[in-house]
Design an enzyme around this catalytic site. Sequence first.
Site, PDB file in Angstrom:
ATOM      1  N   HIS A 193       0.810  -1.215   0.000  1.00  0.00           N
ATOM      2  CA  HIS A 193       0.000   0.000   0.000  1.00  0.00           C
ATOM      3  C   HIS A 193       0.841   1.261   0.000  1.00  0.00           C
ATOM      4  O   HIS A 193       0.360   2.327  -0.396  1.00  0.00           O
ATOM      5  CB  HIS A 193      -0.965  -0.008   1.187  1.00  0.00           C
ATOM      6  CG  HIS A 193      -0.312   0.196   2.511  1.00  0.00           C
ATOM      7  ND1 HIS A 193       0.186  -0.836   3.269  1.00  0.00           N
ATOM      8  CD2 HIS A 193      -0.072   1.333   3.222  1.00  0.00           C
ATOM      9  CE1 HIS A 193       0.698  -0.360   4.382  1.00  0.00           C
ATOM     10  NE2 HIS A 193       0.566   0.943   4.383  1.00  0.00           N
ATOM     11  N   HIS A 255       8.347  -2.340   2.344  1.00  0.00           N
ATOM     12  CA  HIS A 255       8.097  -0.904   2.259  1.00  0.00           C
ATOM     13  C   HIS A 255       9.366  -0.093   2.014  1.00  0.00           C
ATOM     14  O   HIS A 255       9.447   0.709   1.075  1.00  0.00           O
ATOM     15  CB  HIS A 255       7.439  -0.404   3.544  1.00  0.00           C
ATOM     16  CG  HIS A 255       6.078  -0.972   3.794  1.00  0.00           C
ATOM     17  ND1 HIS A 255       5.236  -1.349   2.782  1.00  0.00           N
ATOM     18  CD2 HIS A 255       5.402  -1.205   4.944  1.00  0.00           C
ATOM     19  CE1 HIS A 255       4.099  -1.802   3.295  1.00  0.00           C
ATOM     20  NE2 HIS A 255       4.184  -1.731   4.599  1.00  0.00           N
TER      21      HIS A 255
END
Length: 649
Positions: A193, A255
């Site tokens: 995300h 990430h």
Amino acid sequence: MAVMANTVPCAAMPETIPPPQTVVVFGASGDLSRRKIFPALYNLARDGLLPERYAVVGFSPDDWDDAAFREHARSSVLHFSRSSLREDAWDRFTPHLHFVSGSFDRPKALAPLEQRLTELDAGLRTGGRRLLFCAVPASVVPTLITRLGECDPQPHHTVVLEKPFGRDLESAKRLNAQVHEVYDEAQIFRIDHFLGKETIQNLLVLRFANTMIERIWNRDAIDHVQITAAETVGVEQRGAFYEETGAVRDMVQNHLLQLLAFVAMEAPRSFAPDDIRDETVRVLRTVRPFQPEESVRGQYAAGVVGGREVVGYRQERNVAPDSTVETFVALRAFIDNWRWAGVPFYLQTGKRLPRKTTEVTVFFKEVPAALFAGEELTPPVPNLLSIRIQPEEGMSFAFQAKPPGLHLANQTVAMDFSYREWFESAAEAYERLIHDAMVGDPTLFIRQDAVERAWEIVTPLIEHPGPLHPYTAGAAGEWTEYPAGAWSEAAARFIAPRTWLVQTGPPTARIGDIMTRTVYTVTGDVCVTDIAKAMAKGRFGSSVVVDGDGRLAGMLTERDVLRAAASGADLTTATAAEWMTPDPTTATVDTDIADAAEIMGTRGFRHLPVVVEDRVVGIVSQRDVLSARIHAHRPPPHQASATPSAGPP
């Protein structure tokens, strides 16, 4: 120095309408579905970005029918949507929601779901197109893939997988091999995300659409790069999950390495999905595998966060009392290519830290000191570009300027760009990513070779973890003052080595020390035209509206004035009381600067009135806060060169 606001509305994402299809959400009653997936689907429907013919089918073991599922989805939207629930939009969305109860723990367990999907495909004329969103724990993904393989998979089926993609290199390879037995790589969308954030996507435009930036984006001008993902929360209800992962697996492997790739990649041949993904993989192949001696690991102990006492990691639910899992990691990385040779990248992530932020900060090289060696001058802080990913997406550029006065002097000032201020709206990350998956655009999804290379990079840290150092939850002093102890000596090398020249302000800094005491104050009956003229003449960013007794009633900002003008109202008769923001959030003279920055970032405020007993005594702007938080920081030489020593296990 704020960027002038843009009054032209801008679409939050490309208005490409996906083809008719059915979206299946496995794990429909889970936390991810509730917090992210259903609010994202609602907002896409609200903004007209879903196909005319579509269905959303939830699948979980819950004993629900369609009506109960729709109520669950409505609750999700009410609590977690970025936009309010509009009844007309909900009434258009809810008929598309369906539910099938079941599990996938035995062969042919998905047969009832497959029957329902076949009926929906025929009725909606979707051509059999399906988006299969696996919002389930990583441990059951292999079983789910096996069950999906029993349901006659088709080339127009797309499967979305959530991180983590395995727990080490070998398990990632096994998972990829198993998924490839059912689906081709082009059908697999591995979601991170972070890559759906506007600021991450803006890195491509910032770097490759601005000649000035690209010419200095290399080892000739850049001293080092910091990539930070800090959280104030602990593991909360995910103790069992975190015991199997830790900060390296949970954050660094995906990430932070994806952020690094976007920062360091070369220009792609085009913006075609695989051209971009080819370049991110190419730069990951040049990243040296991380070494334990180039890193520091920490685990939070009991402390105070946001004025609330919190337990240490080992006291969290489902965590072993002698756990050696890290909740913090900082490391130094190098990229062995022509552009970045010799430039260190400092990656840092952790839980229960003093403030929440995810940002990339590029530190440029220092100017020669001899020119600024005079009595009235101070060594200038190097230029820095800070790219904020959350809590408020935007960018800041710090540079040197001469303050007004008769003598030559230098001071650090900052230009700030905020997505919230410049653009009218911004889609949440999951909205963008779900929309891209529905239209078949894999640009912001992670490819198999990127996943496996990322695991190769972090493998040395997993196989040979270094000493574990305790740190007090929420204690900023341990990050800025380096008290004696093994933890701080280790941290000094990688959290703030000598080359980390700028840090956030000390936790004791007060708003009262930086606020502007001259405040433009009006009463509610003053017309908007007069206020706009005064704001332009006096360069006020906002005006404080007070009542007849001089007490704070509201705030009228430049944005409010523009909103009034755009509405077609007669500004010569429109009053401050009609267009102000009533009961605005305020600060006191003792409010911490970091707390003010958090409020401004999360709520989009550019100014905070400072009050004492309901009387306005000053005002503080984002510029004031940003400038106060930028200052030179050079740890003592003996700390900067310290060798990590073993702390408590």
